[in-house]
Design a protein around this motif. Structure first.
Motif: not given
Length: 283
Positions: A63-86
């Protein structure tokens, strides 16, 4: 594809560990055997919840625009990083007591004939591992929309799960070469390296969005010595966040990540032996 296989393999072994503990405990008594259908119901429900999360993530991204997808994928990568460490820190703290905690929780439900409680207990445990897998996969490689790559990811995931079944069987044998303690220590290192790679991937997107300043770009160029197009360089890029020509801000964030991780692991290791997490010797 290596990331997909590794993530599915590691998370599947951990889920099998949880299910194996409860299955063995329930099967040991006639009263407990009555809970086996509820155990498998919890497994199925947990898998369905993880699948629902995957569909939600894919739907949101579409549903997101190209810029929105960039934001979403960046946030998901950060969330995945935090989950791995946790997850690594949590297993260090609770690994040895995992069997005892699961069995005591199941015993309370069985003793009061609250079979729905057992189902929920298993569902939460499986859904936790499954949702972590979904977030990790999306944060690393699921942003690709090419059909060929998608099928390769599916095959890598199936292969990772098959290897997880074999690994679980070998670990259950209690051999001296492959033990639960060695398994968790080895995969802990690989997971933390992968989390660092996820963090660097997120910084790539944030720099491209002009949210994170590059400071100096690039700070060096090592492509002549080790490129990232294939071979060892690509493996290091996928699993450790190596960049042939990184920005200064990426290097600083990557270094800060490892300082935080080392601090968390030392803090966990400094806890009293009763609370410190160690891998279960066997199920």
């Amino acid at each position: 594809m290596e990331q997909v296989a590794f993530i599915v393999w590691r998370e599947s072994v951990e889920a099998l560990l949880v299910v194996g503990i409860l299955y063995t405990w329930l099967k040991a008594s006639p009263e407990g055997r009555r809970g086996l259908p509820w155990l498998w119901g919890g497994v199925a429900t947990g898998v369905l919840l993880a699948g629902a999360l995957a569909l939600v993530l894919l739907g949101v991204a579409s549903w997101l625009s190209d810029t929105g997808q960039e934001w979403f994928q960046a946030l998901m990568a950060l969330a995945a990083c935090v989950l791995v460490v946790q997850m690594v820190v949590w297993m260090r703290r609770h690994g040895r007591g995992l069997r005892r905690e699961l069995e005591s929780g199941a015993s309370a439900q069985v003793g009061s004939d609250h079979w729905w409680g057992l189902l929920v207990l298993v569902m939460i445990a499986v859904a936790r591992e499954g949702s972590e897998t979904v977030v990790f996969l999306y944060g690393t490689v699921l942003s690709s929309q090419q059909d060929g790559q998608l099928w390769s990811m599916v095959l890598a995931g199936v292969g990772g799960f098959a290897v997880a079944l074999l690994t679980f069987w070998l670990l259950q044998l209690g051999g001296r070469v492959i033990t639960w303690r060695r398994f968790f220590k080895l995969t802990e290192i690989l997971l933390l390296l992968l989390a660092g790679a996820l963090l660097v991937s997120a910084t790539d997107r944030l720099i491209s969005l002009d949210v994170l300043p590059a400071l100096v770009d690039p700070i060096w160029d090592s492509s002549g010595l080790l490129g990232t197009e294939g071979g060892l360089g690509k493996i290091l890029a996928d699993f450790a966040g190596y960049r042939a020509y990184p920005a200064l801000s990426q290097v600083l964030i990557w270094g800060g990540y490892w300082l935080v991780v080392i601090g968390l692991l030392r803090r966990t290791s400094a806890q009293p032996p009763v609370q410190r997490a160690q891998a279960p010797a066997s199920i």
